[in-house]
Design an enzyme around this catalytic site. Structure first.
Site, mmCIF file in Angstrom:
data_model
loop_
_atom_site.group_PDB
_atom_site.id
_atom_site.type_symbol
_atom_site.label_atom_id
_atom_site.label_comp_id
_atom_site.label_asym_id
_atom_site.label_seq_id
_atom_site.Cartn_x
_atom_site.Cartn_y
_atom_site.Cartn_z
ATOM 1 C CE LYS A 235 -3.650 -2.084 2.330
ATOM 2 N NZ LYS A 235 -4.350 -2.604 3.695
ATOM 3 C CD GLN B 113 -4.015 -4.700 6.536
ATOM 4 O OE1 GLN B 113 -4.124 -3.506 5.833
ATOM 5 N NE2 GLN B 113 -4.220 -5.757 6.001
ATOM 6 C CG ASP C 87 -10.244 -0.137 4.792
ATOM 7 O OD1 ASP C 87 -10.281 -0.816 3.692
ATOM 8 O OD2 ASP C 87 -9.688 -0.613 5.767
HETATM 9 N N1 GUN Z 1 -7.730 -7.022 5.928
HETATM 10 C C1 GUN Z 1 -7.830 -7.508 4.689
HETATM 11 N N2 GUN Z 1 -8.327 -6.885 3.832
HETATM 12 C C2 GUN Z 1 -8.262 -5.415 4.465
HETATM 13 C C3 GUN Z 1 -8.934 -4.204 3.733
HETATM 14 O O1 GUN Z 1 -9.590 -4.222 2.595
HETATM 15 N N3 GUN Z 1 -8.691 -3.490 4.809
HETATM 16 C C4 GUN Z 1 -8.342 -3.506 5.989
HETATM 17 N N4 GUN Z 1 -8.384 -2.427 6.651
HETATM 18 N N5 GUN Z 1 -7.889 -4.679 6.228
HETATM 19 C C5 GUN Z 1 -7.864 -5.513 5.625
#
Ligand code: GUN
Length: 296
Positions: free
Chosen positions: A53, A97, A120
Protein backbone atom coordinates in the site's frame (compact mmCIF):
# COMPACT_ATOMS: atom_id res chain seq x y z
CA UNK A 1 -12.64 -22.11 -22.60
CA UNK A 2 -13.52 -19.01 -20.54
CA UNK A 3 -12.09 -15.55 -21.16
CA UNK A 4 -9.61 -14.62 -18.45
CA UNK A 5 -10.46 -11.38 -16.64
CA UNK A 6 -7.10 -9.67 -16.17
CA UNK A 7 -7.44 -7.86 -12.85
CA UNK A 8 -3.73 -7.09 -12.76
CA UNK A 9 -3.92 -5.12 -16.02
CA UNK A 10 -7.17 -3.39 -15.00
CA UNK A 11 -5.62 -2.39 -11.65
CA UNK A 12 -2.56 -0.96 -13.42
CA UNK A 13 -4.84 1.15 -15.62
CA UNK A 14 -6.84 2.35 -12.62
CA UNK A 15 -3.66 3.31 -10.75
CA UNK A 16 -2.47 5.26 -13.80
CA UNK A 17 -5.78 7.17 -13.91
CA UNK A 18 -5.53 7.85 -10.16
CA UNK A 19 -1.97 9.16 -10.66
CA UNK A 20 -3.18 11.62 -13.32
CA UNK A 21 -6.00 12.84 -11.06
CA UNK A 22 -3.60 13.02 -8.07
CA UNK A 23 -1.22 15.30 -10.01
CA UNK A 24 -4.15 17.53 -10.96
CA UNK A 25 -5.29 17.57 -7.32
CA UNK A 26 -1.83 18.63 -6.13
CA UNK A 27 -1.75 21.48 -8.67
CA UNK A 28 -5.15 22.73 -7.59
CA UNK A 29 -5.01 22.13 -3.81
CA UNK A 30 -1.35 23.02 -3.28
CA UNK A 31 -0.76 19.77 -1.37
CA UNK A 32 -0.64 16.05 -2.07
CA UNK A 33 -3.57 13.78 -1.27
CA UNK A 34 -2.61 11.69 1.79
CA UNK A 35 -3.32 8.14 2.97
CA UNK A 36 -2.53 6.98 6.52
CA UNK A 37 -2.18 3.25 7.15
CA UNK A 38 -2.04 1.86 10.68
CA UNK A 39 -0.62 -1.60 11.37
CA UNK A 40 -0.70 -3.08 14.86
CA UNK A 41 1.51 -6.11 15.46
CA UNK A 42 3.56 -8.26 13.11
CA UNK A 43 1.14 -10.46 11.15
CA UNK A 44 3.30 -11.37 8.10
CA UNK A 45 0.47 -11.15 5.51
CA UNK A 46 -0.59 -7.75 6.90
CA UNK A 47 3.01 -6.52 6.76
CA UNK A 48 3.18 -7.40 3.06
CA UNK A 49 -0.15 -5.62 2.33
CA UNK A 50 0.91 -2.51 4.24
CA UNK A 51 4.28 -2.35 2.48
CA UNK A 52 2.58 -2.65 -0.93
CA UNK A 53 0.00 0.00 0.00
CA UNK A 54 2.77 2.42 0.97
CA UNK A 55 4.75 1.81 -2.23
CA UNK A 56 1.74 2.15 -4.53
CA UNK A 57 0.50 5.28 -2.72
CA UNK A 58 3.85 6.99 -3.39
CA UNK A 59 3.93 5.68 -6.97
CA UNK A 60 0.56 7.39 -7.58
CA UNK A 61 1.97 10.73 -6.39
CA UNK A 62 0.17 10.76 -3.04
CA UNK A 63 1.60 11.11 0.47
CA UNK A 64 1.83 7.93 2.55
CA UNK A 65 1.80 8.01 6.36
CA UNK A 66 2.63 4.64 7.91
CA UNK A 67 2.09 3.99 11.60
CA UNK A 68 3.45 0.67 12.85
CA UNK A 69 2.56 -0.06 16.46
CA UNK A 70 3.70 -2.98 18.63
CA UNK A 71 1.24 -5.86 19.18
CA UNK A 72 0.86 -4.92 22.87
CA UNK A 73 -0.27 -1.34 22.12
CA UNK A 74 -3.29 -0.46 24.25
CA UNK A 75 -6.63 0.14 22.58
CA UNK A 76 -6.66 3.63 24.12
CA UNK A 77 -3.35 4.48 22.42
CA UNK A 78 -4.65 3.24 19.06
CA UNK A 79 -7.85 5.29 19.45
CA UNK A 80 -5.75 8.36 20.32
CA UNK A 81 -3.72 7.87 17.11
CA UNK A 82 -6.92 7.56 15.04
CA UNK A 83 -8.16 10.80 16.64
CA UNK A 84 -4.93 12.57 15.67
CA UNK A 85 -5.27 11.31 12.07
CA UNK A 86 -8.93 12.43 12.01
CA UNK A 87 -7.76 15.94 12.93
CA UNK A 88 -4.77 16.06 10.54
CA UNK A 89 -5.60 18.04 7.35
CA UNK A 90 -2.76 16.29 5.46
CA UNK A 91 -4.58 12.96 5.89
CA UNK A 92 -7.50 12.34 3.51
CA UNK A 93 -7.86 8.61 4.05
CA UNK A 94 -7.31 6.38 7.09
CA UNK A 95 -6.97 2.61 6.97
CA UNK A 96 -6.48 0.51 10.08
CA UNK A 97 -5.24 -2.88 8.90
CA UNK A 98 -7.39 -5.80 10.07
CA UNK A 99 -7.29 -8.15 11.87
CA UNK A 100 -6.34 -6.30 15.04
CA UNK A 101 -4.81 -8.11 18.04
CA UNK A 102 -7.39 -9.98 20.15
CA UNK A 103 -7.33 -7.45 23.03
CA UNK A 104 -8.78 -4.75 20.76
CA UNK A 105 -12.40 -4.21 19.78
CA UNK A 106 -12.36 -3.81 15.99
CA UNK A 107 -15.84 -2.29 15.84
CA UNK A 108 -14.87 0.36 18.37
CA UNK A 109 -11.71 1.24 16.45
CA UNK A 110 -13.57 1.48 13.13
CA UNK A 111 -16.28 3.60 14.78
CA UNK A 112 -13.60 6.11 15.83
CA UNK A 113 -12.47 6.80 12.24
CA UNK A 114 -14.09 9.92 10.75
CA UNK A 115 -16.54 8.43 8.17
CA UNK A 116 -15.37 11.00 5.62
CA UNK A 117 -11.81 9.62 5.90
CA UNK A 118 -12.94 5.97 6.05
CA UNK A 119 -11.58 4.92 2.64
CA UNK A 120 -12.11 1.24 3.60
CA UNK A 121 -15.87 1.89 3.82
CA UNK A 122 -16.14 -0.11 7.06
CA UNK A 123 -17.71 2.56 9.32
CA UNK A 124 -21.43 2.01 9.97
CA UNK A 125 -22.16 5.43 8.45
CA UNK A 126 -20.62 4.28 5.14
CA UNK A 127 -22.34 0.89 5.39
CA UNK A 128 -25.63 2.79 5.78
CA UNK A 129 -24.81 5.18 2.95
CA UNK A 130 -24.14 2.23 0.63
CA UNK A 131 -27.38 0.52 1.69
CA UNK A 132 -29.44 3.67 1.07
CA UNK A 133 -27.71 4.86 -2.12
CA UNK A 134 -26.00 7.92 -0.62
CA UNK A 135 -22.46 8.90 -1.67
CA UNK A 136 -19.87 7.58 0.77
CA UNK A 137 -17.02 5.06 0.64
CA UNK A 138 -17.44 1.47 -0.51
CA UNK A 139 -15.16 -1.39 0.64
CA UNK A 140 -12.32 -1.77 -1.84
CA UNK A 141 -12.48 -5.44 -2.77
CA UNK A 142 -16.19 -5.60 -3.70
CA UNK A 143 -15.99 -2.25 -5.52
CA UNK A 144 -13.07 -3.69 -7.51
CA UNK A 145 -15.19 -6.77 -8.35
CA UNK A 146 -18.02 -4.59 -9.70
CA UNK A 147 -15.54 -2.59 -11.80
CA UNK A 148 -14.25 -5.84 -13.36
CA UNK A 149 -17.82 -7.08 -13.96
CA UNK A 150 -18.93 -3.85 -15.65
CA UNK A 151 -15.75 -3.77 -17.73
CA UNK A 152 -16.50 -7.30 -18.96
CA UNK A 153 -20.29 -7.25 -19.24
CA UNK A 154 -21.31 -3.62 -19.61
CA UNK A 155 -24.71 -3.24 -17.94
CA UNK A 156 -25.45 -5.80 -15.20
CA UNK A 157 -29.14 -4.89 -15.15
CA UNK A 158 -31.49 -7.85 -14.76
CA UNK A 159 -28.75 -10.46 -14.34
CA UNK A 160 -29.00 -13.17 -11.67
CA UNK A 161 -26.07 -12.98 -9.25
CA UNK A 162 -25.04 -15.26 -6.42
CA UNK A 163 -22.62 -14.03 -3.77
CA UNK A 164 -21.09 -16.87 -1.76
CA UNK A 165 -20.06 -15.47 1.63
CA UNK A 166 -21.67 -12.89 3.92
CA UNK A 167 -18.72 -11.07 5.49
CA UNK A 168 -18.86 -7.35 6.27
CA UNK A 169 -15.73 -6.78 4.15
CA UNK A 170 -16.83 -8.56 0.95
CA UNK A 171 -20.10 -10.53 0.85
CA UNK A 172 -22.56 -7.99 2.27
CA UNK A 173 -21.23 -4.90 0.45
CA UNK A 174 -20.93 -6.98 -2.75
CA UNK A 175 -24.62 -7.83 -2.50
CA UNK A 176 -25.50 -4.14 -1.99
CA UNK A 177 -23.45 -3.08 -5.00
CA UNK A 178 -25.06 -5.72 -7.23
CA UNK A 179 -28.54 -4.66 -6.06
CA UNK A 180 -27.59 -1.08 -6.98
CA UNK A 181 -26.63 -2.39 -10.47
CA UNK A 182 -30.16 -3.90 -10.74
CA UNK A 183 -29.08 -7.55 -10.41
CA UNK A 184 -31.30 -10.13 -8.74
CA UNK A 185 -29.06 -11.15 -5.85
CA UNK A 186 -28.83 -14.32 -3.78
CA UNK A 187 -26.45 -14.31 -0.80
CA UNK A 188 -25.34 -17.88 -0.06
CA UNK A 189 -23.26 -19.01 2.92
CA UNK A 190 -22.26 -22.05 4.97
CA UNK A 191 -25.89 -22.85 5.91
CA UNK A 192 -27.29 -22.58 2.38
CA UNK A 193 -29.16 -25.82 1.65
CA UNK A 194 -28.29 -26.55 -1.98
CA UNK A 195 -25.38 -24.34 -2.93
CA UNK A 196 -24.69 -25.94 -6.35
CA UNK A 197 -28.35 -25.33 -7.32
CA UNK A 198 -28.13 -21.67 -6.25
CA UNK A 199 -24.90 -21.21 -8.21
CA UNK A 200 -26.37 -22.92 -11.29
CA UNK A 201 -29.09 -20.23 -11.58
CA UNK A 202 -26.55 -17.39 -11.64
CA UNK A 203 -25.22 -15.33 -14.54
CA UNK A 204 -22.69 -13.83 -12.11
CA UNK A 205 -20.94 -15.85 -9.37
CA UNK A 206 -18.87 -14.06 -6.73
CA UNK A 207 -17.03 -16.50 -4.46
CA UNK A 208 -15.76 -15.06 -1.17
CA UNK A 209 -15.76 -17.83 1.42
CA UNK A 210 -12.10 -18.69 1.98
CA UNK A 211 -12.48 -22.39 1.08
CA UNK A 212 -9.90 -23.55 -1.43
CA UNK A 213 -11.38 -24.59 -4.82
CA UNK A 214 -14.86 -25.15 -3.39
CA UNK A 215 -16.91 -24.02 -6.42
CA UNK A 216 -16.74 -26.67 -9.16
CA UNK A 217 -17.23 -26.26 -12.89
CA UNK A 218 -20.33 -28.46 -12.95
CA UNK A 219 -22.05 -26.07 -10.50
CA UNK A 220 -21.96 -23.27 -13.09
CA UNK A 221 -24.45 -22.14 -15.69
CA UNK A 222 -22.59 -22.34 -19.02
CA UNK A 223 -21.29 -18.90 -19.94
CA UNK A 224 -21.51 -17.49 -16.39
CA UNK A 225 -19.07 -14.78 -15.28
CA UNK A 226 -17.07 -15.93 -12.26
CA UNK A 227 -15.33 -13.56 -9.82
CA UNK A 228 -13.05 -15.41 -7.42
CA UNK A 229 -12.20 -13.38 -4.30
CA UNK A 230 -10.51 -16.28 -2.50
CA UNK A 231 -6.80 -16.25 -1.71
CA UNK A 232 -5.93 -19.59 -0.11
CA UNK A 233 -2.46 -20.99 0.41
CA UNK A 234 -2.39 -24.78 -0.09
CA UNK A 235 0.42 -27.36 -0.27
CA UNK A 236 1.96 -27.59 -3.76
CA UNK A 237 2.90 -30.80 -5.56
CA UNK A 238 6.54 -30.16 -4.71
CA UNK A 239 7.42 -31.18 -1.14
CA UNK A 240 7.50 -28.24 1.30
CA UNK A 241 6.17 -25.68 -1.23
CA UNK A 242 2.82 -23.88 -1.27
CA UNK A 243 0.70 -22.28 -4.01
CA UNK A 244 -2.19 -19.81 -4.07
CA UNK A 245 -5.65 -20.96 -5.13
CA UNK A 246 -9.03 -19.26 -5.11
CA UNK A 247 -12.42 -20.37 -3.82
CA UNK A 248 -13.19 -21.65 -7.33
CA UNK A 249 -11.74 -24.78 -8.91
CA UNK A 250 -10.18 -22.92 -11.84
CA UNK A 251 -9.44 -25.99 -13.99
CA UNK A 252 -13.05 -27.21 -14.13
CA UNK A 253 -14.72 -23.76 -13.88
CA UNK A 254 -12.80 -22.31 -16.82
CA UNK A 255 -14.25 -25.10 -19.03
CA UNK A 256 -17.82 -23.93 -18.33
CA UNK A 257 -17.68 -20.21 -17.47
CA UNK A 258 -17.84 -17.46 -20.07
CA UNK A 259 -15.28 -15.40 -18.16
CA UNK A 260 -13.33 -15.94 -14.94
CA UNK A 261 -10.79 -14.15 -12.75
CA UNK A 262 -7.57 -16.10 -12.11
CA UNK A 263 -5.85 -16.42 -8.71
CA UNK A 264 -3.41 -14.77 -8.45
CA UNK A 265 -3.81 -11.84 -10.87
CA UNK A 266 -7.60 -11.39 -10.73
CA UNK A 267 -9.35 -9.64 -7.85
CA UNK A 268 -6.25 -9.39 -5.61
CA UNK A 269 -4.51 -6.47 -7.38
CA UNK A 270 -7.78 -4.51 -7.49
CA UNK A 271 -8.03 -3.94 -3.72
CA UNK A 272 -5.12 -1.50 -3.35
CA UNK A 273 -5.94 0.22 -6.67
CA UNK A 274 -9.48 0.91 -5.43
CA UNK A 275 -8.11 2.08 -2.06
CA UNK A 276 -6.05 4.68 -3.92
CA UNK A 277 -9.14 5.61 -5.96
CA UNK A 278 -11.15 6.09 -2.76
CA UNK A 279 -8.35 8.20 -1.29
CA UNK A 280 -8.20 10.62 -4.23
CA UNK A 281 -12.01 10.87 -4.09
CA UNK A 282 -11.75 11.69 -0.36
CA UNK A 283 -9.09 14.34 -1.03
CA UNK A 284 -11.31 16.14 -3.55
CA UNK A 285 -14.26 16.05 -1.18
CA UNK A 286 -12.12 17.35 1.71
CA UNK A 287 -10.77 20.20 -0.41
CA UNK A 288 -14.23 20.89 -1.88
CA UNK A 289 -12.86 20.41 -5.41
CA UNK A 290 -15.14 18.98 -8.09
CA UNK A 291 -14.11 16.16 -10.41
CA UNK A 292 -15.87 13.36 -12.24
CA UNK A 293 -15.61 10.37 -9.88
CA UNK A 294 -17.20 8.09 -12.46
CA UNK A 295 -14.24 8.68 -14.84
CA UNK A 296 -12.05 6.62 -12.48
N1 GUN B 1 -7.44 -6.89 5.94
C1 GUN B 1 -7.70 -7.63 4.82
N2 GUN B 1 -8.29 -6.88 3.88
C2 GUN B 1 -8.42 -5.65 4.41
C3 GUN B 1 -8.93 -4.41 3.90
O1 GUN B 1 -9.43 -4.31 2.77
N3 GUN B 1 -8.85 -3.36 4.74
C4 GUN B 1 -8.35 -3.46 5.99
N4 GUN B 1 -8.33 -2.36 6.76
N5 GUN B 1 -7.86 -4.57 6.50
C5 GUN B 1 -7.88 -5.65 5.69
Amino acid sequence: MADIIDGKAFAEGLRARVATVAADFEAKAGRKAGLAVVLVGEDPASQVYVRNKGKQTLACGMASFEHKLPADTSEADLLALVDRLNADPAVDGILVQLPLPAHMNEQKVIATINPDKDVDGFHVVNVGRLATGLPGYVPCTPLGCVMLLKDKLGSLSGLDAVVIGRSNIVGKPMAQLLIAESCTVTVAHSRTKDLPAAVRRADIVVAAVGRPEMVKGDWLKPGATVIDVGINRVPAAEEGKTRLVGDVDFASASEVAGAITPVPGGVGPMTIAVLLRNTIVAAHRAADLAFDESAL
